[in-house]
Design an enzyme around this catalytic site. Structure first.
Site, PDB file in Angstrom:
ATOM      1  N   SER A 124      36.267  39.063  30.505  1.00 43.55           N
ATOM      2  CA  SER A 124      35.232  39.637  31.257  1.00 43.55           C
ATOM      3  C   SER A 124      35.178  41.076  31.636  1.00 43.55           C
ATOM      4  O   SER A 124      34.098  41.695  31.408  1.00 43.55           O
ATOM      5  CB  SER A 124      34.669  38.568  32.523  1.00 43.55           C
ATOM      6  OG  SER A 124      33.579  38.822  32.983  1.00 43.55           O
ATOM      7  N   LYS A 131      34.892  40.549  38.295  1.00 44.36           N
ATOM      8  CA  LYS A 131      34.841  39.558  37.426  1.00 44.36           C
ATOM      9  C   LYS A 131      35.389  38.156  37.743  1.00 44.36           C
ATOM     10  O   LYS A 131      35.579  37.489  36.464  1.00 44.36           O
ATOM     11  CB  LYS A 131      35.269  39.855  35.905  1.00 44.36           C
ATOM     12  CG  LYS A 131      34.776  41.428  35.448  1.00 44.36           C
ATOM     13  CD  LYS A 131      33.522  41.792  35.901  1.00 44.36           C
ATOM     14  CE  LYS A 131      32.188  41.320  35.216  1.00 44.36           C
ATOM     15  NZ  LYS A 131      30.924  41.774  35.758  1.00 44.36           N
ATOM     16  N   HIS A 191      35.313  44.357  46.699  1.00 53.34           N
ATOM     17  CA  HIS A 191      36.367  44.016  45.693  1.00 53.34           C
ATOM     18  C   HIS A 191      37.943  44.607  46.028  1.00 53.34           C
ATOM     19  O   HIS A 191      38.802  44.711  45.161  1.00 53.34           O
ATOM     20  CB  HIS A 191      36.218  45.041  44.012  1.00 53.34           C
ATOM     21  CG  HIS A 191      35.258  43.976  43.540  1.00 53.34           C
ATOM     22  ND1 HIS A 191      35.057  42.569  43.409  1.00 53.34           N
ATOM     23  CD2 HIS A 191      33.972  44.627  42.645  1.00 53.34           C
ATOM     24  CE1 HIS A 191      34.060  42.218  42.584  1.00 53.34           C
ATOM     25  NE2 HIS A 191      33.241  43.170  42.235  1.00 53.34           N
TER      26      HIS A 191
HETATM   27  S1  PPS Z   1      31.396  41.578  39.048  1.00 53.99           S
HETATM   28  O1  PPS Z   1      30.602  42.667  38.479  1.00 53.99           O
HETATM   29  O2  PPS Z   1      32.825  41.872  39.473  1.00 53.99           O
HETATM   30  O3  PPS Z   1      30.684  41.130  40.747  1.00 53.99           O
HETATM   31  O4  PPS Z   1      31.162  40.225  38.361  1.00 53.99           O
HETATM   32  P1  PPS Z   1      31.402  38.801  38.956  1.00 53.99           P
HETATM   33  O5  PPS Z   1      30.175  38.222  39.415  1.00 53.99           O
HETATM   34  O6  PPS Z   1      32.609  38.592  40.072  1.00 53.99           O
HETATM   35  O7  PPS Z   1      31.770  37.928  37.729  1.00 53.99           O
HETATM   36  C1  PPS Z   1      31.035  37.803  36.532  1.00 53.99           C
HETATM   37  C2  PPS Z   1      31.610  36.752  35.556  1.00 53.99           C
HETATM   38  O8  PPS Z   1      31.148  35.649  36.604  1.00 53.99           O
HETATM   39  C3  PPS Z   1      30.287  34.800  35.528  1.00 53.99           C
HETATM   40  N1  PPS Z   1      29.224  33.947  36.244  1.00 53.99           N
HETATM   41  C4  PPS Z   1      29.152  32.539  36.179  1.00 53.99           C
HETATM   42  N2  PPS Z   1      29.777  31.908  35.587  1.00 53.99           N
HETATM   43  C5  PPS Z   1      29.707  30.192  35.726  1.00 53.99           C
HETATM   44  N3  PPS Z   1      28.550  29.978  36.396  1.00 53.99           N
HETATM   45  C6  PPS Z   1      27.749  30.911  37.084  1.00 53.99           C
HETATM   46  N4  PPS Z   1      26.651  30.488  37.588  1.00 53.99           N
HETATM   47  C7  PPS Z   1      28.190  32.351  36.811  1.00 53.99           C
HETATM   48  N5  PPS Z   1      27.403  33.449  37.447  1.00 53.99           N
HETATM   49  C8  PPS Z   1      28.290  34.451  37.246  1.00 53.99           C
HETATM   50  C9  PPS Z   1      29.599  35.650  34.857  1.00 53.99           C
HETATM   51  O9  PPS Z   1      29.136  35.119  33.388  1.00 53.99           O
HETATM   52  C10 PPS Z   1      30.908  36.497  34.281  1.00 53.99           C
HETATM   53  O10 PPS Z   1      31.804  36.041  33.392  1.00 53.99           O
HETATM   54  P2  PPS Z   1      32.038  36.130  31.730  1.00 53.99           P
HETATM   55  O11 PPS Z   1      33.165  35.494  31.342  1.00 53.99           O
HETATM   56  O12 PPS Z   1      31.959  37.674  31.523  1.00 53.99           O
HETATM   57  O13 PPS Z   1      30.586  35.527  31.451  1.00 53.99           O
END
Ligand code: PPS
Length: 305
Positions: A149, A63, A119
């Site tokens: 998250s 996340k 991860h």
């Molecule tokens: S995972 O399942 O571990 O691979 O998730 P991961 O991709 O690491 O993290 C997901 C969070 O990243 C946010 N996210 C973004 N934020 C801003 N801009 C962009 N383009 C973007 N893409 C993914 C996503 O919304 C998750 O955070 P939260 O706080 O839950 O919204």
């Protein structure tokens, strides 16, 4: 429907999704780190994965903005070709080594240069990545937003353990009793490793603050030289608004695993959402632990912008 512009196994999406439907949220452990049992079952093969010099690995605590970085990496390698970036969902374009047998097998046979995701905490990374001096991009996010998250993700993803009520989850996260373990150990371990290996350490908060600046860092690290116009287009294509609607990255094709009625994968995408979840007492407890664990390591996170 995927636009197949680059080779891929046509049945791979169905195979990965089909396998995930059978996953259980049971937990196991590798060298003291809590890891999903399904991942533990494949551990020997994961740990013995053969990296190549021309691979690029994205690593992160869950996340932290991994999917965002995956899409940036893909578009940088494609020099901004959006059509080609639509060829497959992100978990096929950038296989996640801990996801399961099919993803792992696919990672072995996919065309090079490969982009891969883990991860894993640094001490569990397959040694071949160090032997081959593979380039690694590590994405880190402030722990409070990460926790929030992760809490929503564990609620909506039925392959993850149920997080329980927020108050209980707060303690579980702080104690590292969540899949992939303790946040502090993870970010600190990778921070120390970055001086010995080819690791670009990127902060989610920096990406939010100035995406173009961070995309340029990724471009340079990947050995590319793209025009301002292409960089602007990558920034646009990887903005939260566009990614939320893009089936390549929003995991809408995994709705049997991730329940969109509970939460969307692209949930809030901002810095500071923790303020709507943390009680004052939890915040004080967290800050005390943060100061203790982070003292003297030179690593600092921004909890707000
Ligand atoms: S995972 O399942 O571990 O691979 O998730 P991961 O991709 O690491 O993290 C997901 C969070 O990243 C946010 N996210 C973004 N934020 C801003 N801009 C962009 N383009 C973007 N893409 C993914 C996503 O919304 C998750 O955070 P939260 O706080 O839950 O919204």
């Amino acid at each position: 429907m995927w636009v197949v512009g680059i080779w891929m196994d046509p049945g791979i999406i169905e195979k990965i999704v089909g396998e995930m439907d059978d996953y259980s949220p049971d937990m196991g452990e590798i060298d003291g780190v809590p890891i999903l049992q399904d991942t533990c079952n494949e551990w020997d093969e994961i740990y013995n994965f053969q990296a190549r010099e021309d691979d690029i690995l994205v690593a992160s605590y869950p996340k932290s903005g991994t999917t965002w970085m995956q899409e940036i990496m893909d578009l940088v390698s494609l020099e901004g070709d959006v059509q080609k970036s639509m060829r497959a969902p992100c978990f096929v374009k950038v296989p996640f080594l801990e996801l399961g047998k099919t993803s792992l097998q696919y990672a072995k046979v996919m065309p090079c240069p490969r982009m891969l995701k883990v991860h894993l905490p640094v001490q569990l990374v397959p040694p071949s990545f160090w032997d081959k001096k593979t380039k690694i991009i590590y994405v880190a996010r402030n722990p409070k937003d990460c926790m929030v998250s992760y809490y929503h993700f564990q609620k909506m993803d039925n392959t993850m353990p149920d997080p329980g009520p927020w108050n209980e989850y707060f303690s579980s996260f702080l104690n590292g009793n969540v899949p992939w373990g303790n946040w502090f150990d993870h970010v600190i371990g990778w921070w120390k490793a970055k001086d010995q290996h080819k690791i670009l350490y990127v902060f989610y908060e920096d990406m939010i603050e100035d995406p173009l600046r961070e995309i340029k860092k990724v471009m340079t690290f990947m050995g590319k030289d793209l025009s301002e116009e292409v960089l602007q287009s990558i920034k646009h294509q990887t903005s939260f608004k566009i990614m939320k609607e893009n089936p390549v990255v929003n995991y809408s094709n995994l709705s049997s695993v991730m329940d969109p009625a509970v939460s969307s994968f692209m949930r809030k995408g901002k810095v500071g959402d923790w303020k709507d979840h943390f009680l004052v007492s939890q915040n004080e407890l967290f800050d005390a632990e943060y100061e203790k664990r982070m003292a003297g390591n030179g690593l600092r996170f921004r909890m707000k912008l």
